[in-house]
Structures are given as structure tokens and as C-alpha cells.
Motif scaffolding. Structure first.
Motif, short mmCIF file in Angstrom:
data_model
loop_
_atom_site.label_atom_id
_atom_site.label_comp_id
_atom_site.label_asym_id
_atom_site.label_seq_id
_atom_site.Cartn_x
_atom_site.Cartn_y
_atom_site.Cartn_z
N LEU A 112 0.85 -1.19 0.00
CA LEU A 112 0.00 0.00 0.00
C LEU A 112 0.88 1.24 0.00
N ILE A 113 0.62 2.17 -0.92
CA ILE A 113 1.46 3.36 -1.02
C ILE A 113 0.71 4.63 -0.68
N GLU A 114 -0.59 4.53 -0.43
CA GLU A 114 -1.38 5.70 -0.07
C GLU A 114 -1.35 5.86 1.46
N PRO A 115 -0.73 6.93 1.98
CA PRO A 115 -0.56 7.07 3.43
C PRO A 115 -1.87 7.06 4.21
N THR A 116 -2.88 7.76 3.71
CA THR A 116 -4.16 7.81 4.43
C THR A 116 -4.78 6.43 4.55
N LEU A 117 -4.72 5.66 3.49
CA LEU A 117 -5.26 4.31 3.52
C LEU A 117 -4.45 3.41 4.43
N LEU A 118 -3.13 3.56 4.42
CA LEU A 118 -2.28 2.74 5.28
C LEU A 118 -2.55 3.03 6.75
N ASP A 119 -2.77 4.29 7.10
CA ASP A 119 -3.11 4.63 8.49
C ASP A 119 -4.44 3.99 8.89
N ALA A 120 -5.41 4.01 7.99
CA ALA A 120 -6.71 3.40 8.28
C ALA A 120 -6.57 1.89 8.48
N VAL A 121 -5.73 1.24 7.68
CA VAL A 121 -5.50 -0.20 7.84
C VAL A 121 -4.89 -0.50 9.20
N HIS A 122 -3.92 0.31 9.61
CA HIS A 122 -3.28 0.11 10.91
C HIS A 122 -4.30 0.26 12.04
N LYS A 123 -5.14 1.25 11.94
CA LYS A 123 -6.14 1.49 12.99
C LYS A 123 -7.13 0.33 13.07
N VAL A 124 -7.60 -0.13 11.92
CA VAL A 124 -8.57 -1.23 11.91
C VAL A 124 -7.91 -2.52 12.39
N MET A 125 -6.65 -2.75 12.00
CA MET A 125 -5.95 -3.94 12.45
C MET A 125 -5.78 -3.95 13.97
N LYS A 126 -5.60 -2.76 14.54
CA LYS A 126 -5.35 -2.66 15.97
C LYS A 126 -6.61 -2.84 16.80
#
Length: 422
Positions: A112-126
Motif C-alpha cells: 500500500l502506497i497511499e498514506p491515508t489508507l495505510l493509516d486506516a488499515v493500521h487502525k482497523v488492524m489494531k
């Protein structure tokens, strides 16, 4: 001294030969078996450590949670979705991605190279939550569509300009396992672009319609006024005439643009010679070229048969040539050629001028309706901005394409490509 019989000597000789043969065979067998024996000994020495490592691996596998993976039913569901999807694991590795995710600028090299999307993935994973948001991306360079390519233009030193339109996305992110996150992407770019074009179309048409209305109002005021001079009255009348001519041209272009929205079906009835249409379009503009001091030269292959609406083809070529004339310098020349593509499948009309050229900032929008670039001159101030839009839609209606290669100060090359008629 005892005497041995010859038979005894023969027996002794054969016995010695037999012993020598057995010794040779023994040495041969020992030599062959030595590597095998040594390997076996070394294997026995390693066996405890290998067994311990295997037991350790089994213990670790039993202690660790089983790795998450997409089962067949999940993969089937994802493949049936109309939305683009991406599955990411807890190491930020892309497990599965729809090809559209790469084209939309979200994934590159399984990451994933889109920072906003990557932050959302981290939040959901957590925290295991789900989130939805709007996201705007740019198409990566390798997926950009070029505004045209032309071998002659490349030879003339012109540069290509790739255009990338923004992508408007509605994104939903949710966890589908202990170690996997699903990203669903709804690409709403086309609907947003359509709304923008519609609003721009209404705004531009309204503005064009207001001009003759205001001119008429000024003329009416002049007629009602008792102290208006004849010169003022004539000036207002000229403004009304000019606005009416402009309005008439706009309505004609709009009708042609609407007509060009309908795809053309190839048939024997609409088979025509492209070279004849090109020559006719150039003849229509003889007066315009003479007034501008520009010479138009036509050449190429004749006949070149295509399937199409002759009026649309002639109008599209006329708009291309007219555009080249008005942006050329007085005393310049415009070249128009008709030829077949290298594979013989397409008929190609090429219009080349050596005028002002198109600024890079204007290239991505040059075929938009009502778009007016920044390189206007005294001959183009009355333009409406529909000419190149007509060319584009006429090309698409005939299952072809139109491209442009340009550079400021070096001129422009417009290329219209249409399928050859059977």
C-alpha cells in the motif's frame, strides 16, 4: 629334496591367482563403499540435532496461532464484487489486490502506497473497527493515457505530455480475520466528472446565451433614447449582429457535438473516401486561410476508404485545420496528410502547424467542451471552445481516436485515426 608333481604346482598357481583376484575385488568394493559409509557416519552424527530441530519446529507450530489465509469462499465472494478490493496482512503486505487498485494509485509492488489508507488499515488492524472515508488519488505514470503520439512529431523534436486525471474514491476498511484487513474501493470518478462537465456545460452555455441578450438590451436602450447618435446606434447594431453570428455558430457546434455522441455502425451505405472529406474541409477554409496569411498544403494517399458519417468526418477535419490556421503565424504553413497506419488497419489524418504550440498546463484539458487555453490571440478571441471537443467525440463515435503532440514555440501535430473500411 622332495619332488612335487606338476599337478601340485598347477594347483598352487591357481590358488595364488584366486587369492589375488579376491583381494582385488575386496579393495574395489571397499573403495566404492567408503563414501557411502562416511556419509552414513556423518548422518548418524547429525541425526540428533536434526531431530531436535524438527521437534522444535513442531512445538513452535503448535504454540503459534495458525496463519490466516483467504479460504475459497472468501476469494469467490471477492471475485464477484464489482468494487475493487485489497487484502492486507498484519505485516502491511498485500495478500490479494484487484488490478484496479494498482491503476488507482493505491498499490505498488504488493505494498500500500497511499498514506491515508495505510493509516486506516493500521487502525482497523489494531482495534478491529471499521471505517469509511473519501479519498482522492492520482493515476500512476505507467497507467497514464497519453494525449497522442506521432512519429513525425517525435522527429520534429516535439515533446509528449501525459495526462493524469484525479480519481475520486469511496473507501471502506474492515478486518476479516485476526491478521487480515479488507479494503473495498468504490471508484466514483466518472459520476463526479460527469457532474462537473454538466455544471460547466450549463454555465458556459448560459454565458454564451447572455451575450446576445445583453447586446439586444443595449440596442433597445439606444432606440428608445432620443439623444443617441447614429454612430452609437450602428455600433450597438454591429454588436447584436456579432453576438447573433457567434450564437449561431455555437448552436451549430452543439448540434454537431450531440450528433457525435451516437456510435457509428459500419455498413456499405456509409462507406466513404477519407481523402475526399479532408480535401473538402480544406476547401471550406480557403477564405479563412487567405485572411490569416497561412498556406494549407494537402497530400497523402487517395483513396482511403472508411465507414462513417461524411458530415461528421468533414466537420472534425475542418475543426482540426481551422485550429491550426488560427494558431499559426502570418506567412506560416499548415500541412495536412492522409495515410494508412503501419499495420494498415487505420486511416490517419495528420494536421501539422508550426505556430504557437500548446502550453503543457493546457494539454490535459485541450479536448474538453468550452475549454479555452491560455495561448489566445486576436484571431481566437471569438472562439467558443467546442472545436476540439467535436473532433474528439467524432473520433470516438467512429471507433477511432484523436491525439496531440505539442510544445510551446514549436507548433502542434493533431492526429485523427479511424478504422479502415472493409
Amino acid at each position: 629334496m622332495p619332488q612335487f608333481q606338476p599337478s601340485v604346482w598347477i594347483f598352487v598357481v591357481f590358488a595364488l591367482l584366486a587369492l589375488a583376484a579376491l583381494a582385488g575385488i575386496g579393495f574395489f568394493i571397499a573403495d566404492r563403499l567408503q563414501p557411502v559409509i562416511m556419509n552414513a557416519l556423518r548422518s548418524n552424527d547429525r541425526l540428533p540435532s536434526l531431530q531436535s530441530r524438527r521437534r522444535g519446529a513442531r512445538r513452535r507450530q503448535e504454540d503459534d496461532e495458525p496463519a490466516d489465509d483467504l479460504d475459497d469462499s472468501t476469494q469467490l465472494v471477492l471475485s464477484m464484487l464489482s468494487l475493487a478490493s485489497v487484502v492486507v496482512d498484519d505485516q502491511d503486505e498485500v495478500v490479494r489486490a484487484n488490478p484496479a487498485a494498482y491503476r488507482l494509485g493505491l498499490v505498488r509492488d504488493d505494498t500500500l502506497i497511499e498514506p491515508t489508507l495505510l493509516d486506516a488499515v493500521h487502525k482497523v488492524m489494531k482495534d478491529g473497527s471499521r471505517c469509511s472515508f473519501d479519498l482522492e488519488t492520482q493515476t500512476p505514470e505507467q497507467f497514464m493515457t497519453m494525449n497522442g503520439f506521432d512519429a513525425a512529431a517525435a522527429d520534429d523534436g516535439l515533446t509528449a505530455e501525459a495526462s493524469s486525471r484525479p480519481n475520486w474514491l469511496k473507501v471502506t476498511v474492515g478486518r476479516i480475520g485476526d491478521h487480515l484487513v479488507l479494503v473495498l474501493i468504490n471508484d466514483v470518478s466518472e459520476s463526479i466528472r460527469f457532474a462537473q462537465i454538466r455544471d460547466s456545460f450549463i454555465s458556459n452555455v448560459s454565458e454564451q446565451l447572455l451575450q446576445p441578450t445583453r447586446a439586444l438590451e443595449r440596442l433597445a436602450d439606444s432606440l428608445e433614447s432620443a439623444d443617441v447618435s447614429h454612430e452609437q446606434l450602428s455600433n450597438h447594431a454591429r454588436q447584436v449582429r456579432h453576438s447573433c453570428v457567434r450564437l449561431d455558430r455555437m448552436i451549430s457546434d452543439l448540434l454537431m457535438l450531440i450528433k457525435a455522441q451516437e456510435p457509428v455502425t459500419a455498413s456499405e451505405a456509409n462507406r466513404c473516401d477519407l481523402f475526399s472529406q479532408v480535401s473538402g474541409a480544406v476547401d471550406d477554409l480557403a477564405g479563412t486561410a487567405r485572411d490569416a496569411g497561412v498556406q494549407v498544403r494537402v497530400g497523402g494517399k487517395s483513396p482511403v476508404m472508411i465507414h462513417g458519417e461524411a458530415d461528421q468526418i468533414r466537420m472534425a477535419v475542418r475543426k482540426m485545420v481551422e485550429n491550426a490556421i488560427v494558431y499559426s503565424h502570418p506567412g506560416g504553413a499548415v500541412g495536412v496528410s492522409v495515410a494508412l497506419s503501419s499495420d494498415g488497419k487505420n486511416a490517419v489524418v495528420r494536421v501539422i502547424d508550426h505556430g504557437e504550440g500548446v502550453p503543457k498546463a493546457d494539454l490535459p484539458r485541450i479536448f474538453e467542451r468550452f475549454y479555452r487555453g491560455s495561448n489566445q490571440n486576436e484571431r481566437t478571441t471569438d472562439g467558443i471552445g467546442l472545436g476540439l471537443a467535436i473532433v474528439k467525440h467524432a473520433a470516438l463515435a467512429h471507433h477511432g481516436d484523436v491525439t496531440v503532440w505539442s510544445a510551446p514555440g514549436q507548433g502542434s501535430t493533431f492526429t485523427l485515426s479511424l478504422p479502415v473500411g472493409d
